[in-house]
Scaffold this motif. Structure first.
Motif, PDB file in Angstrom:
ATOM      1  N   MET A 133     -49.522  59.317  69.833  1.00 36.11           N
ATOM      2  CA  MET A 133     -48.130  59.156  69.384  1.00 36.11           C
ATOM      3  C   MET A 133     -47.594  60.480  68.828  1.00 36.11           C
ATOM      4  O   MET A 133     -48.311  61.214  68.155  1.00 36.11           O
ATOM      5  CB  MET A 133     -48.064  58.088  68.294  1.00 36.11           C
ATOM      6  N   PRO A 134     -46.340  60.774  69.117  1.00 35.17           N
ATOM      7  CA  PRO A 134     -45.772  62.024  68.609  1.00 35.17           C
ATOM      8  C   PRO A 134     -45.598  61.986  67.097  1.00 35.17           C
ATOM      9  O   PRO A 134     -45.423  60.916  66.498  1.00 35.17           O
ATOM     10  CB  PRO A 134     -44.421  62.097  69.321  1.00 35.17           C
ATOM     11  N   ASN A 135     -45.645  63.156  66.506  1.00 37.37           N
ATOM     12  CA  ASN A 135     -45.437  63.307  65.074  1.00 37.37           C
ATOM     13  C   ASN A 135     -43.940  63.483  64.840  1.00 37.37           C
ATOM     14  O   ASN A 135     -43.354  64.487  65.269  1.00 37.37           O
ATOM     15  CB  ASN A 135     -46.227  64.518  64.582  1.00 37.37           C
ATOM     16  N   ILE A 136     -43.297  62.513  64.181  1.00 35.29           N
ATOM     17  CA  ILE A 136     -41.830  62.483  64.073  1.00 35.29           C
ATOM     18  C   ILE A 136     -41.395  62.618  62.620  1.00 35.29           C
ATOM     19  O   ILE A 136     -41.989  62.020  61.722  1.00 35.29           O
ATOM     20  CB  ILE A 136     -41.275  61.169  64.654  1.00 35.29           C
ATOM     21  N   ILE A 137     -40.333  63.399  62.418  1.00 39.81           N
ATOM     22  CA  ILE A 137     -39.731  63.516  61.093  1.00 39.81           C
ATOM     23  C   ILE A 137     -38.231  63.302  61.200  1.00 39.81           C
ATOM     24  O   ILE A 137     -37.600  63.697  62.181  1.00 39.81           O
ATOM     25  CB  ILE A 137     -40.026  64.897  60.455  1.00 39.81           C
ATOM     26  N   VAL A 138     -37.666  62.625  60.220  1.00 43.28           N
ATOM     27  CA  VAL A 138     -36.220  62.471  60.112  1.00 43.28           C
ATOM     28  C   VAL A 138     -35.729  63.420  59.025  1.00 43.28           C
ATOM     29  O   VAL A 138     -36.216  63.389  57.894  1.00 43.28           O
ATOM     30  CB  VAL A 138     -35.816  61.025  59.763  1.00 43.28           C
ATOM     31  N   ILE A 139     -34.785  64.283  59.403  1.00 42.33           N
ATOM     32  CA  ILE A 139     -34.201  65.234  58.455  1.00 42.33           C
ATOM     33  C   ILE A 139     -32.849  64.696  58.001  1.00 42.33           C
ATOM     34  O   ILE A 139     -31.981  64.400  58.827  1.00 42.33           O
ATOM     35  CB  ILE A 139     -34.019  66.620  59.097  1.00 42.33           C
ATOM     36  N   VAL A 140     -32.683  64.569  56.689  1.00 39.80           N
ATOM     37  CA  VAL A 140     -31.433  64.055  56.126  1.00 39.80           C
ATOM     38  C   VAL A 140     -30.799  65.147  55.272  1.00 39.80           C
ATOM     39  O   VAL A 140     -31.251  65.410  54.151  1.00 39.80           O
ATOM     40  CB  VAL A 140     -31.683  62.798  55.261  1.00 39.80           C
ATOM     41  N   PRO A 141     -29.784  65.835  55.777  1.00 38.24           N
ATOM     42  CA  PRO A 141     -29.083  66.830  54.950  1.00 38.24           C
ATOM     43  C   PRO A 141     -28.179  66.102  53.961  1.00 38.24           C
ATOM     44  O   PRO A 141     -27.436  65.193  54.340  1.00 38.24           O
ATOM     45  CB  PRO A 141     -28.268  67.620  55.980  1.00 38.24           C
ATOM     46  N   ALA A 142     -28.247  66.493  52.694  1.00 39.80           N
ATOM     47  CA  ALA A 142     -27.520  65.713  51.687  1.00 39.80           C
ATOM     48  C   ALA A 142     -26.879  66.622  50.644  1.00 39.80           C
ATOM     49  O   ALA A 142     -27.553  67.482  50.064  1.00 39.80           O
ATOM     50  CB  ALA A 142     -28.471  64.738  50.999  1.00 39.80           C
ATOM     51  N   TYR A 143     -25.602  66.406  50.419  1.00 38.89           N
ATOM     52  CA  TYR A 143     -24.874  67.123  49.364  1.00 38.89           C
ATOM     53  C   TYR A 143     -24.034  66.116  48.579  1.00 38.89           C
ATOM     54  O   TYR A 143     -23.084  65.542  49.090  1.00 38.89           O
ATOM     55  CB  TYR A 143     -23.978  68.210  49.960  1.00 38.89           C
ATOM     56  N   ASN A 144     -24.448  65.883  47.340  1.00 39.00           N
ATOM     57  CA  ASN A 144     -23.756  64.938  46.448  1.00 39.00           C
ATOM     58  C   ASN A 144     -23.573  63.569  47.102  1.00 39.00           C
ATOM     59  O   ASN A 144     -22.455  63.049  47.212  1.00 39.00           O
ATOM     60  CB  ASN A 144     -22.398  65.508  46.008  1.00 39.00           C
TER      61      ASN A 144
END
Length: 235
Positions: free
Chosen positions: A1-12
């Motif tokens: 299985m692939p190694n998956i990451i979710v990136i969540v950019p967050a400002y306030n």
């Protein structure tokens, strides 16, 4: 299985970050990275209390610097697929499996979740709809790619694109510009239909004046990118 990451950019995004993380966890067992872009509220604390990875930038870099930080982390830590989900609650993690399917099938290097290739309940602002139509036309003329939701921030990238983004990523309003850049480099792109929601909290930064600035700035960046390609081909 692939190694998956979710990136969540967050400002306030203290009003929405909790529900965004919950939505991701409920739908997919993946690593989650919140890149806190110099927020002055409790965005970072709430994200940490949810047990996800958090990178706190010392000051606000904007979406470009924020996302490149995420891609650098993803590349350094060996992830095969990186998914961008915005922190305002518009993107629905139910569509993650559909988003990554073309990558898993080796049919695309970047997959964009689109509100416009099929009829959905999403309406959005007049400025956003107008901008999307304009950039669809511009990208089609200059790159040959018919991307109908080029401003969508709901996207998945494979390892090759992660590496490229970790080294080169536009700093201001990057979503459209990266399509031109990836086209120039020969990467494969695809759109899939997704359902999006109105933002759960806060206000969009795209008003009339900023819409005009956005369209002019991104148009110039795309034109410069395409001109440099032509010059390179002549050489």
């Amino acid at each position: 299985m692939p190694n998956i990451i979710v990136i969540v950019p967050a400002y306030n995004e203290e009003k929405t970050i909790d529900s965004v993380i919950y939505n991701i966890k409920k739908n997919k067992d993946v690593d989650i990275l919140v890149v806190n872009d110099g927020s002055s509220d409790k965005t970072s604390l709430i994200a940490k209390n949810n047990g996800v990875i958090v990178i706190d930038l010392p000051f606000n870099l904007g979406i470009g610097g924020c996302m490149q930080t995420g891609y650098k982390y993803a590349y350094k830590n060996g992830y095969d697929i990186a998914i961008q989900i915005d922190a305002d609650g518009q993107h629905d993690a139910r569509f993650i499996d559909e988003l990554i399917k073309p990558i898993l099938n080796d049919e695309a290097d970047l997959v964009i979740g689109s509100r416009y290739i099929k009829k959905t309940n999403y309406r959005g602002s007049y400025f956003r709809r107008t901008g999307s139509r304009f950039f669809t036309f511009l990208l089609k003329i200059l790159t040959g790619y018919a991307i109908y939701d080029s401003t969508s921030g709901f996207r998945a990238a494979n390892r090759k694109v992660i590496k490229y983004f970790s080294e080169s990523y536009p700093q201001d309003y990057p979503e459209v510009e990266v399509i031109a850049k990836l086209s120039k480099k020969g990467f494969r792109m695809r759109e899939i239909p997704v359902e999006m929601h109105e933002r759960l909290g806060g206000q969009s930064s795209i008003n009339f004046k900023r819409s005009i600035y956005y369209m002019v700035k991104v148009t110039l960046a795309i034109l410069v990118n395409c001109m440099s390609r032509k010059e390179h081909q002549k050489a």
